[in-house]
Design a protein around this motif. Structure first.
Motif, PDB file in Angstrom:
ATOM      1  N   ARG A 131       0.846  -1.186   0.000  1.00  0.00           N
ATOM      2  CA  ARG A 131       0.000   0.000   0.000  1.00  0.00           C
ATOM      3  C   ARG A 131       0.883   1.239   0.000  1.00  0.00           C
ATOM      4  N   VAL A 132       0.592   2.185  -0.904  1.00  0.00           N
ATOM      5  CA  VAL A 132       1.326   3.447  -0.954  1.00  0.00           C
ATOM      6  C   VAL A 132       0.324   4.599  -0.959  1.00  0.00           C
ATOM      7  N   VAL A 133       0.801   5.788  -0.654  1.00  0.00           N
ATOM      8  CA  VAL A 133      -0.059   6.971  -0.650  1.00  0.00           C
ATOM      9  C   VAL A 133      -0.341   7.411  -2.081  1.00  0.00           C
ATOM     10  N   GLY A 134      -1.259   8.379  -2.219  1.00  0.00           N
ATOM     11  CA  GLY A 134      -1.705   8.782  -3.543  1.00  0.00           C
ATOM     12  C   GLY A 134      -0.756   9.701  -4.271  1.00  0.00           C
ATOM     13  N   SER A 135       0.391   9.205  -4.632  1.00  0.00           N
ATOM     14  CA  SER A 135       1.371   9.991  -5.380  1.00  0.00           C
ATOM     15  C   SER A 135       1.951   9.144  -6.502  1.00  0.00           C
ATOM     16  N   PRO A 136       1.941   9.650  -7.740  1.00  0.00           N
ATOM     17  CA  PRO A 136       2.507   8.893  -8.865  1.00  0.00           C
ATOM     18  C   PRO A 136       3.979   8.554  -8.659  1.00  0.00           C
ATOM     19  N   LEU A 137       4.709   9.423  -7.954  1.00  0.00           N
ATOM     20  CA  LEU A 137       6.126   9.151  -7.721  1.00  0.00           C
ATOM     21  C   LEU A 137       6.306   7.881  -6.885  1.00  0.00           C
ATOM     22  N   ALA A 171      19.155   0.852  -7.603  1.00  0.00           N
ATOM     23  CA  ALA A 171      17.978   0.257  -8.242  1.00  0.00           C
ATOM     24  C   ALA A 171      16.908   1.276  -8.586  1.00  0.00           C
ATOM     25  N   THR A 172      16.937   2.436  -7.946  1.00  0.00           N
ATOM     26  CA  THR A 172      15.900   3.447  -8.194  1.00  0.00           C
ATOM     27  C   THR A 172      16.430   4.669  -8.947  1.00  0.00           C
ATOM     28  N   ALA A 173      17.604   4.548  -9.527  1.00  0.00           N
ATOM     29  CA  ALA A 173      18.220   5.687 -10.225  1.00  0.00           C
ATOM     30  C   ALA A 173      17.343   6.210 -11.360  1.00  0.00           C
ATOM     31  N   GLU A 174      16.635   5.325 -12.043  1.00  0.00           N
ATOM     32  CA  GLU A 174      15.824   5.764 -13.187  1.00  0.00           C
ATOM     33  C   GLU A 174      14.648   6.645 -12.775  1.00  0.00           C
ATOM     34  N   VAL A 175      14.233   6.541 -11.505  1.00  0.00           N
ATOM     35  CA  VAL A 175      13.143   7.399 -11.021  1.00  0.00           C
ATOM     36  C   VAL A 175      13.576   8.861 -11.062  1.00  0.00           C
ATOM     37  N   TYR A 176      14.849   9.124 -10.782  1.00  0.00           N
ATOM     38  CA  TYR A 176      15.376  10.493 -10.820  1.00  0.00           C
ATOM     39  C   TYR A 176      15.325  11.054 -12.232  1.00  0.00           C
ATOM     40  N   GLU A 177      15.640  10.212 -13.208  1.00  0.00           N
ATOM     41  CA  GLU A 177      15.645  10.665 -14.598  1.00  0.00           C
ATOM     42  C   GLU A 177      14.252  11.127 -15.025  1.00  0.00           C
ATOM     43  N   LYS A 178      13.238  10.445 -14.547  1.00  0.00           N
ATOM     44  CA  LYS A 178      11.866  10.776 -14.917  1.00  0.00           C
ATOM     45  C   LYS A 178      11.348  11.990 -14.161  1.00  0.00           C
ATOM     46  N   TRP A 179      11.676  12.091 -12.871  1.00  0.00           N
ATOM     47  CA  TRP A 179      11.043  13.083 -12.019  1.00  0.00           C
ATOM     48  C   TRP A 179      11.830  14.383 -11.851  1.00  0.00           C
ATOM     49  N   THR A 180      13.111  14.372 -12.087  1.00  0.00           N
ATOM     50  CA  THR A 180      13.895  15.603 -11.917  1.00  0.00           C
ATOM     51  C   THR A 180      13.376  16.752 -12.779  1.00  0.00           C
ATOM     52  N   PRO A 181      13.043  16.525 -14.055  1.00  0.00           N
ATOM     53  CA  PRO A 181      12.498  17.634 -14.862  1.00  0.00           C
ATOM     54  C   PRO A 181      11.176  18.152 -14.318  1.00  0.00           C
ATOM     55  N   ARG A 182      10.367  17.286 -13.739  1.00  0.00           N
ATOM     56  CA  ARG A 182       9.064  17.704 -13.216  1.00  0.00           C
ATOM     57  C   ARG A 182       9.229  18.548 -11.942  1.00  0.00           C
ATOM     58  N   ILE A 183      10.188  18.172 -11.133  1.00  0.00           N
ATOM     59  CA  ILE A 183      10.437  18.891  -9.882  1.00  0.00           C
ATOM     60  C   ILE A 183      11.193  20.186 -10.138  1.00  0.00           C
ATOM     61  N   GLY A 184      12.140  20.106 -11.084  1.00  0.00           N
ATOM     62  CA  GLY A 184      13.009  21.238 -11.390  1.00  0.00           C
ATOM     63  C   GLY A 184      14.456  20.826 -11.202  1.00  0.00           C
ATOM     64  N   ALA A 185      15.191  20.739 -12.293  1.00  0.00           N
ATOM     65  CA  ALA A 185      16.573  20.267 -12.228  1.00  0.00           C
ATOM     66  C   ALA A 185      17.431  21.132 -11.307  1.00  0.00           C
ATOM     67  N   GLU A 186      17.200  22.430 -11.357  1.00  0.00           N
ATOM     68  CA  GLU A 186      17.990  23.337 -10.514  1.00  0.00           C
ATOM     69  C   GLU A 186      17.713  23.094  -9.030  1.00  0.00           C
ATOM     70  N   LEU A 187      16.453  22.881  -8.683  1.00  0.00           N
ATOM     71  CA  LEU A 187      16.087  22.622  -7.287  1.00  0.00           C
ATOM     72  C   LEU A 187      16.673  21.307  -6.800  1.00  0.00           C
ATOM     73  N   VAL A 188      16.590  20.265  -7.621  1.00  0.00           N
ATOM     74  CA  VAL A 188      17.151  18.962  -7.241  1.00  0.00           C
ATOM     75  C   VAL A 188      18.662  19.075  -7.035  1.00  0.00           C
ATOM     76  N   ALA A 189      19.337  19.763  -7.944  1.00  0.00           N
ATOM     77  CA  ALA A 189      20.792  19.931  -7.828  1.00  0.00           C
ATOM     78  C   ALA A 189      21.147  20.720  -6.577  1.00  0.00           C
ATOM     79  N   GLU A 190      20.364  21.736  -6.281  1.00  0.00           N
ATOM     80  CA  GLU A 190      20.615  22.560  -5.094  1.00  0.00           C
ATOM     81  C   GLU A 190      20.424  21.747  -3.813  1.00  0.00           C
ATOM     82  N   ALA A 191      19.406  20.900  -3.805  1.00  0.00           N
ATOM     83  CA  ALA A 191      19.166  20.050  -2.639  1.00  0.00           C
ATOM     84  C   ALA A 191      20.295  19.040  -2.441  1.00  0.00           C
ATOM     85  N   LYS A 192      20.742  18.444  -3.528  1.00  0.00           N
ATOM     86  CA  LYS A 192      21.850  17.482  -3.440  1.00  0.00           C
ATOM     87  C   LYS A 192      23.126  18.151  -2.943  1.00  0.00           C
TER      88      LYS A 192
END
Length: 335
Positions: A173-179, A308-329
């Motif tokens: 069971r997961v919460v209602g988020s496509p991610l 194992a979950t590296a491909e999730v980043y490839e899909k979701w980083t553009p949706r979140i914002g590449a600059e924001l993801v890079a800044e968080a990392k």
């Protein structure tokens, strides 16, 4: 003389009439939505906020807390929209539940982005956190402070999980988020989105095998009583909480009341975060005492999940914002 007395009487009456609305505005009550009750740290954060506001305003501002997402008929994913439209005045809310309307909030749901509590703080207390608050504000809700729901850990009724291969075919069971769906599908599991109210009977009957939630939820909700014998501390994502206010409500407040409300939120959030983190070891001990087998991943096992979950980043980083993801990392690496 009579004319003068009449004028004085009329003047006094007008003064009284004009004073009534001002006096009525002295005391105001606002609704505060939260998903969990004060049996959980999440609900305690909302209660603490209400208490501080009541104390500091000397009862002039009342925050009435409505737990269990009752203001949106249990559909917690509608909370942000209801708040933006004015059906809800304020909330102590999950980044997950608001992420459908504010894509930047999906940052916190990227799998294995934050390895520890210092990493959470590096994001929320830095420039990345400021950008996220700006994104929320642009959507019509004023964010005031951060709280914390904690890292979400994995439990199931079937077996110990210490590697990606153990998730193959597991009904979770997961919460209602496509991610979340993408993360668990990538790991080979069979994720199912459902409300927590539906999840508990589904776990009892075996319709689903497992679930993911913070330790505090596992403990207070006694998830071990619905067949969850195995718990993996994998820290795959953390869920900060946000104290927020409807923008029209915010604008209706005086500058002094805005400052009071925000400082109370900051203090309530800091109190709840410290309390939640301090109680984690006792919570885990209580879960173990009830016979739950707890698995703590080694660095190598943790890295296997990251890979194992590296491909999730490839899909979701553009949706979140590449600059924001890079800044968080970058903030996490510099912590």
């Amino acid at each position: 003389m009579r004319v003068k007395q009449a004028a004085v009487a009329i003047s006094a009456a007008l003064s009284l009439t004009l004073a009534v609305p001002a006096f009525a505005q002295e005391s105001r009550e606002f609704s505060v939505s939260t998903v969990l009750s004060d049996a959980f740290p999440w609900g305690q954060a909302a209660t603490k906020w209400a208490e501080l506001v009541d104390e500091r305003s000397e009862g002039r501002i009342i925050l009435k807390v409505y737990p269990n997402a009752q203001l949106v008929s249990g559909d917690q994913t509608r909370e942000f929209s209801a708040m933006r439209s004015g059906l809800i005045d304020m909330a102590v809310a999950s980044t997950i539940n608001w992420s459908p309307q504010v894509p930047e909030l999906n940052l916190f749901s990227l799998p294995f982005l934050m390895p520890d509590e210092a990493a959470i703080d590096a994001i929320t207390q830095g420039s990345a956190g400021e950008k996220i608050f700006n994104a929320i504000d642009k959507k019509g809700v004023v964010p005031l402070a951060w709280g914390e729901n904690g890292f979400r850990e994995l439990s199931n009724s079937k077996k110990q999980v210490d590697g990606p291969e153990d998730l193959k075919g597991l009904k979770v069971r997961v919460v209602g988020s496509p991610l979340f769906l993408d993360t668990f599908n990538t790991l080979g599991a069979n994720p199912t989105q459902m409300s927590w109210a539906d999840a508990q009977p589904a776990l009892t009957t075996g319709a689903i095998d497992g679930q993911e939630n913070p330790l505090s939820v596992f403990d207070v909700a006694r998830v071990d009583q619905v067949g969850q014998k195995y718990l993996t501390q994998w820290h795959y994502m953390a869920d900060p909480l946000i104290f927020g206010v409807n923008k029209r409500v915010w604008k209706s407040l005086s500058a002094e009341d805005r400052e009071l409300l925000q400082q109370a939120a900051i203090d309530a959030g800091a109190w709840e975060i410290e309390k939640s983190r301090r109680e984690l070891s006792d919570t885990l001990a209580a879960i173990r005492e009830r016979g739950v087998e707890v698995t703590e991943l080694t660095p190598e096992q943790h890295q296997a999940f990251v890979d194992a979950t590296a491909e999730v980043y490839e899909k979701w980083t553009p949706r979140i914002g590449a600059e924001l993801v890079a800044e968080a990392k970058a903030a996490i690496e510099a912590r």
